[in-house]
Write a protein that holds these residues in place. Sequence first.
Motif, PDB file in Angstrom:
ATOM      1  N   ARG A   2       0.830  -1.210   0.000  1.00 51.56           N
ATOM      2  CA  ARG A   2       0.000   0.000   0.000  1.00 51.56           C
ATOM      3  C   ARG A   2       0.861   1.254   0.000  1.00 51.56           C
ATOM      4  NH1 ARG A   2      -5.194  -0.627   3.144  1.00 51.56           N
ATOM      5  NH2 ARG A   2      -5.474  -2.844   3.405  1.00 51.56           N
ATOM      6  N   SER A  39     -12.513  10.423  -4.387  1.00 54.26           N
ATOM      7  CA  SER A  39     -11.220   9.760  -4.177  1.00 54.26           C
ATOM      8  C   SER A  39     -11.164   9.089  -2.808  1.00 54.26           C
ATOM      9  CB  SER A  39     -10.053  10.730  -4.365  1.00 54.26           C
ATOM     10  OG  SER A  39      -9.928  11.607  -3.277  1.00 54.26           O
ATOM     11  N   ASN A  42     -13.019   5.818  -3.294  1.00 58.73           N
ATOM     12  CA  ASN A  42     -12.495   4.887  -4.304  1.00 58.73           C
ATOM     13  C   ASN A  42     -11.039   4.488  -4.084  1.00 58.73           C
ATOM     14  OD1 ASN A  42     -14.940   4.913  -5.703  1.00 58.73           O
ATOM     15  ND2 ASN A  42     -14.324   6.672  -6.929  1.00 58.73           N
ATOM     16  N   ASP A  43     -10.248   5.371  -3.503  1.00 60.34           N
ATOM     17  CA  ASP A  43      -8.806   5.152  -3.454  1.00 60.34           C
ATOM     18  C   ASP A  43      -8.269   4.633  -2.125  1.00 60.34           C
ATOM     19  OD1 ASP A  43      -8.873   6.190  -6.023  1.00 60.34           O
ATOM     20  OD2 ASP A  43      -8.165   8.174  -5.427  1.00 60.34           O
ATOM     21  N   TYR A  44      -9.038   4.814  -1.043  1.00 57.78           N
ATOM     22  CA  TYR A  44      -8.519   4.503   0.286  1.00 57.78           C
ATOM     23  C   TYR A  44      -9.456   3.569   1.049  1.00 57.78           C
ATOM     24  CZ  TYR A  44      -6.039   8.893  -0.730  1.00 57.78           C
ATOM     25  OH  TYR A  44      -5.293   9.883  -1.310  1.00 57.78           O
ATOM     26  N   ASP A  45      -8.856   2.692   1.867  1.00 62.85           N
ATOM     27  CA  ASP A  45      -9.671   1.905   2.788  1.00 62.85           C
ATOM     28  C   ASP A  45      -9.166   1.996   4.231  1.00 62.85           C
ATOM     29  OD1 ASP A  45      -7.452   0.248   2.549  1.00 62.85           O
ATOM     30  OD2 ASP A  45      -8.547  -1.458   1.731  1.00 62.85           O
ATOM     31  N   THR A  69     -14.329   3.362   5.978  1.00 60.83           N
ATOM     32  CA  THR A  69     -12.944   2.916   6.044  1.00 60.83           C
ATOM     33  C   THR A  69     -12.592   2.468   7.458  1.00 60.83           C
ATOM     34  OG1 THR A  69     -12.081   5.082   6.660  1.00 60.83           O
ATOM     35  CG2 THR A  69     -12.247   4.624   4.311  1.00 60.83           C
ATOM     36  N   THR A 104      -2.496  -5.775   2.217  1.00 59.99           N
ATOM     37  CA  THR A 104      -3.142  -5.681   0.915  1.00 59.99           C
ATOM     38  C   THR A 104      -4.362  -4.779   1.035  1.00 59.99           C
ATOM     39  OG1 THR A 104      -4.455  -7.649   1.379  1.00 59.99           O
ATOM     40  CG2 THR A 104      -2.382  -7.971   0.182  1.00 59.99           C
ATOM     41  N   GLY A 105      -4.782  -4.257  -0.086  1.00 56.52           N
ATOM     42  CA  GLY A 105      -5.954  -3.395  -0.104  1.00 56.52           C
ATOM     43  C   GLY A 105      -5.647  -2.099  -0.814  1.00 56.52           C
ATOM     44  N   LYS A 106      -6.503  -1.127  -0.599  1.00 58.38           N
ATOM     45  CA  LYS A 106      -6.336   0.179  -1.216  1.00 58.38           C
ATOM     46  C   LYS A 106      -5.257   0.972  -0.482  1.00 58.38           C
ATOM     47  CE  LYS A 106     -11.189   0.438  -2.628  1.00 58.38           C
ATOM     48  NZ  LYS A 106     -12.432   1.221  -2.514  1.00 58.38           N
ATOM     49  N   ASP A 107      -5.001   2.177  -0.950  1.00 57.52           N
ATOM     50  CA  ASP A 107      -3.993   3.018  -0.332  1.00 57.52           C
ATOM     51  C   ASP A 107      -4.461   3.543   1.022  1.00 57.52           C
ATOM     52  OD1 ASP A 107      -2.151   2.705  -2.401  1.00 57.52           O
ATOM     53  OD2 ASP A 107      -3.001   4.378  -3.528  1.00 57.52           O
ATOM     54  N   TYR A 109      -4.863   6.792   3.550  1.00 56.27           N
ATOM     55  CA  TYR A 109      -5.079   8.232   3.535  1.00 56.27           C
ATOM     56  C   TYR A 109      -4.562   8.847   4.827  1.00 56.27           C
ATOM     57  CZ  TYR A 109      -7.974  12.538   3.788  1.00 56.27           C
ATOM     58  OH  TYR A 109      -8.433  13.825   3.920  1.00 56.27           O
TER      59      TYR A 109
END
Length: 175
Positions: A2, A39, A42-45, A69, A104-107, A109
């Motif tokens: 990530r 964003s 869509n971009d972060y979890d 999140t 693993t996963g999204k980026d 924030y």
Amino acid sequence: MRKLKYHVACTVDGFIAHKDHTIEGFIPEGDHVTDYLESLKNDYDIVLMGRKTYEFGFQFGVTNPYPWTKQYVLSRTMETSPDPNVELVSENIIDFVRELKTGTGKDIYLCGGAYLATTLLTENLIDEIILKVNPVVFGSGIPLFSEAIKQTDLELIDSKIYKTGVILLTYRVKH
């Protein structure tokens, strides 16, 4: 692995808030806000925030600012989290962030604050800095980073200019 992204609104002169932690002067509506909210979803979890950034929402009655999140407040001074959906991390913060990045996963924030951003940049943990530069000058206030940091080279990888005058700049941190 990530990426950790410091995604933050700032002024032309590099402040993320006034000295009293207010943000009057930032443009609260427009396409830049729509893109930002999109964003976030869509971009972060995972969201990381320092105590002062988290407490900023209290004035609006918000204790669970990013319910879609996993949220962490990284603070050495908070004793408990006021919301069961927000986990408090008060020890081994650097190791904790390193471990999150290997998952693993999204980026991830990093929404603030300045002290946490300084700590994480100093440890080479921030991968990108995304600035929403608002067309305003505060003259003083809370800077992007809480103290002097070592020179860090950045590479501009994206930019966007909005009708509101806000400019979105995305930099990759060169480690």
